[in-house]
Design a protein around this motif. Structure first.
Motif, PDB file in Angstrom:
ATOM      1  N   GLU A  58      -5.860  14.692  -2.298  1.00  0.00           N
ATOM      2  CA  GLU A  58      -6.130  13.690  -1.276  1.00  0.00           C
ATOM      3  C   GLU A  58      -7.532  13.083  -1.391  1.00  0.00           C
ATOM      4  OE1 GLU A  58      -5.921  12.860   3.535  1.00  0.00           O
ATOM      5  OE2 GLU A  58      -5.377  14.846   2.798  1.00  0.00           O
ATOM      6  N   PRO A  59      -8.593  13.865  -1.686  1.00  0.00           N
ATOM      7  CA  PRO A  59      -9.914  13.229  -1.795  1.00  0.00           C
ATOM      8  C   PRO A  59      -9.964  12.119  -2.857  1.00  0.00           C
ATOM      9  CG  PRO A  59     -10.158  15.604  -1.585  1.00  0.00           C
ATOM     10  CD  PRO A  59      -8.683  15.331  -1.771  1.00  0.00           C
ATOM     11  N   ALA A  60      -9.301  12.335  -3.976  1.00  0.00           N
ATOM     12  CA  ALA A  60      -9.268  11.299  -5.010  1.00  0.00           C
ATOM     13  C   ALA A  60      -8.530  10.059  -4.509  1.00  0.00           C
ATOM     14  CB  ALA A  60      -8.612  11.830  -6.276  1.00  0.00           C
ATOM     15  N   PHE A  61      -7.412  10.289  -3.816  1.00  0.00           N
ATOM     16  CA  PHE A  61      -6.677   9.156  -3.250  1.00  0.00           C
ATOM     17  C   PHE A  61      -7.546   8.399  -2.254  1.00  0.00           C
ATOM     18  CE2 PHE A  61      -4.329   7.547   0.421  1.00  0.00           C
ATOM     19  CZ  PHE A  61      -3.687   6.486  -0.188  1.00  0.00           C
ATOM     20  N   ARG A  62      -8.218   9.115  -1.363  1.00  0.00           N
ATOM     21  CA  ARG A  62      -9.041   8.457  -0.337  1.00  0.00           C
ATOM     22  C   ARG A  62     -10.175   7.649  -0.960  1.00  0.00           C
ATOM     23  NH1 ARG A  62      -5.535   7.934   3.581  1.00  0.00           N
ATOM     24  NH2 ARG A  62      -4.692   9.935   4.229  1.00  0.00           N
ATOM     25  N   ALA A  63     -10.749   8.138  -2.058  1.00  0.00           N
ATOM     26  CA  ALA A  63     -11.802   7.382  -2.743  1.00  0.00           C
ATOM     27  C   ALA A  63     -11.239   6.087  -3.326  1.00  0.00           C
ATOM     28  CB  ALA A  63     -12.438   8.230  -3.835  1.00  0.00           C
ATOM     29  N   LEU A  64     -10.064   6.164  -3.957  1.00  0.00           N
ATOM     30  CA  LEU A  64      -9.410   4.960  -4.477  1.00  0.00           C
ATOM     31  C   LEU A  64      -9.084   3.989  -3.342  1.00  0.00           C
ATOM     32  CD1 LEU A  64      -6.947   6.584  -7.054  1.00  0.00           C
ATOM     33  CD2 LEU A  64      -8.887   5.085  -7.602  1.00  0.00           C
ATOM     34  N   GLU A  65      -8.604   4.549  -2.234  1.00  0.00           N
ATOM     35  CA  GLU A  65      -8.228   3.728  -1.076  1.00  0.00           C
ATOM     36  C   GLU A  65      -9.446   3.003  -0.506  1.00  0.00           C
ATOM     37  OE1 GLU A  65      -5.262   4.595   2.531  1.00  0.00           O
ATOM     38  OE2 GLU A  65      -7.029   5.891   2.542  1.00  0.00           O
ATOM     39  N   ARG A  66     -10.551   3.721  -0.351  1.00  0.00           N
ATOM     40  CA  ARG A  66     -11.789   3.107   0.155  1.00  0.00           C
ATOM     41  C   ARG A  66     -12.211   1.956  -0.748  1.00  0.00           C
ATOM     42  NH1 ARG A  66     -15.746   6.753  -1.209  1.00  0.00           N
ATOM     43  NH2 ARG A  66     -15.779   5.540  -3.108  1.00  0.00           N
ATOM     44  N   ASP A  67     -12.219   2.189  -2.048  1.00  0.00           N
ATOM     45  CA  ASP A  67     -12.611   1.141  -2.990  1.00  0.00           C
ATOM     46  C   ASP A  67     -11.678  -0.062  -2.899  1.00  0.00           C
ATOM     47  OD1 ASP A  67     -14.646   2.857  -3.779  1.00  0.00           O
ATOM     48  OD2 ASP A  67     -13.679   3.407  -5.677  1.00  0.00           O
ATOM     49  N   ALA A  86      -6.390   4.540   5.820  1.00  0.00           N
ATOM     50  CA  ALA A  86      -7.592   3.883   5.294  1.00  0.00           C
ATOM     51  C   ALA A  86      -8.713   3.830   6.318  1.00  0.00           C
ATOM     52  CB  ALA A  86      -7.251   2.472   4.811  1.00  0.00           C
ATOM     53  N   VAL A  87      -8.366   3.697   7.585  1.00  0.00           N
ATOM     54  CA  VAL A  87      -9.379   3.554   8.634  1.00  0.00           C
ATOM     55  C   VAL A  87     -10.161   4.844   8.876  1.00  0.00           C
ATOM     56  CG1 VAL A  87      -8.141   1.694   9.797  1.00  0.00           C
ATOM     57  CG2 VAL A  87      -7.748   4.075  10.487  1.00  0.00           C
ATOM     58  N   LEU A  88      -9.723   5.939   8.287  1.00  0.00           N
ATOM     59  CA  LEU A  88     -10.400   7.211   8.510  1.00  0.00           C
ATOM     60  C   LEU A  88     -11.740   7.292   7.781  1.00  0.00           C
ATOM     61  CD1 LEU A  88      -7.332   9.603   8.258  1.00  0.00           C
ATOM     62  CD2 LEU A  88      -8.405   8.645  10.319  1.00  0.00           C
ATOM     63  N   HIS A  89     -11.914   6.530   6.708  1.00  0.00           N
ATOM     64  CA  HIS A  89     -13.157   6.599   5.943  1.00  0.00           C
ATOM     65  C   HIS A  89     -14.255   5.809   6.664  1.00  0.00           C
ATOM     66  CE1 HIS A  89     -16.032   6.546   2.726  1.00  0.00           C
ATOM     67  NE2 HIS A  89     -15.281   7.439   2.088  1.00  0.00           N
ATOM     68  N   PRO A  90     -15.428   6.404   6.830  1.00  0.00           N
ATOM     69  CA  PRO A  90     -16.514   5.703   7.526  1.00  0.00           C
ATOM     70  C   PRO A  90     -16.905   4.382   6.867  1.00  0.00           C
ATOM     71  CG  PRO A  90     -17.134   8.005   7.068  1.00  0.00           C
ATOM     72  CD  PRO A  90     -15.799   7.765   6.442  1.00  0.00           C
ATOM     73  N   ASP A  91     -16.844   4.302   5.532  1.00  0.00           N
ATOM     74  CA  ASP A  91     -17.179   3.048   4.850  1.00  0.00           C
ATOM     75  C   ASP A  91     -16.183   1.946   5.211  1.00  0.00           C
ATOM     76  OD1 ASP A  91     -19.267   4.407   3.622  1.00  0.00           O
ATOM     77  OD2 ASP A  91     -18.277   4.520   1.662  1.00  0.00           O
ATOM     78  N   THR A  92     -14.912   2.326   5.350  1.00  0.00           N
ATOM     79  CA  THR A  92     -13.892   1.352   5.735  1.00  0.00           C
ATOM     80  C   THR A  92     -14.128   0.880   7.160  1.00  0.00           C
ATOM     81  OG1 THR A  92     -12.261   2.279   4.212  1.00  0.00           O
ATOM     82  CG2 THR A  92     -11.406   1.013   6.074  1.00  0.00           C
TER      83      THR A  92
END
Length: 192
Positions: A58-67, A86-92
């Motif tokens: 999941e961390p790899a997926f979330r990094a791809l998703e953020r990008d 996607a909205v879970l990431h602070p950068d997003t």
């Protein structure tokens, strides 16, 4: 100062809310392009999201998703659908806040479990819905609802509506209207 293309609208919400389908319907109505960050992630990774979760975690997926979200917010001028988490990431969240501050609109497509279940086939294997998929979906929604509400400009309930009806409700909500044009259940940030 960098000039960015700005999506006409960004759709967020849980699995089964109809983000991809409604984004396509809005894009047709508005005669603009549609983009889905889940598709962007799959294209970048060269495999389906389920395989990314299994193979890379999941961390790899979330990094791809953020990008994918950050790129789409900067490059895409049509309708943009974000993956459910996607909205879970602070950068997003920060990028969506900046997009809204610049006049952009984030639409939270809300849905109940009863209406989401048949749409997403909760009996199928989905990365975050393993075990008891209905209970997992409800737990995800309970945890994510405050974040969806935080990032959204407007909320549109999709229960019992066809994609075209949801698109009409989104348009009515964006006009600030609840004139019976399918916008029942649509609320603006100020009404919350």
């Amino acid at each position: 100062m960098t000039t960015y293309a700005r999506p006409r609208a960004v759709l967020v919400g849980p699995p089964g809310a109809g983000k991809s389908t409604v984004a396509a319907a809005l894009a047709r109505r508005w005669e603009v392009d549609v983009r889905d960050t889940d598709a962007d992630v799959e294209q970048t990774a060269g495999k389906p999201i389920g395989e990314i979760f299994v193979d890379d975690g999941e961390p790899a997926f979330r990094a791809l998703e953020r990008d994918a979200v950050l790129a789409a917010l900067a490059e895409h001028a049509g309708v943009l659908a974000l993956g459910g988490g996607a909205v879970l990431h602070p950068d997003t969240r920060a990028a969506l806040a900046a997009y809204r501050a610049g006049g952009g609109v984030v639409v939270f497509l809300d849905v109940s479990l009863a209406h989401a279940a048949p749409r997403v086939g909760l009996n199928r294997s989905r990365p975050l819905l393993l075990g008891n998929p209905r209970a997992q979906w409800q737990a995800l929604m309970d945890a994510r609802r405050p974040v969806y509400e935080e990032v959204a400009s407007v909320r549109v309930l999709t229960d019992g509506l066809r994609p075209g009806d949801v698109a009409a409700a989104v348009e009515a909500a964006l006009r600030g209207s609840t004139d019976g044009d399918g916008a029942d259940g649509a609320t603006t940030e100020e009404e919350r």
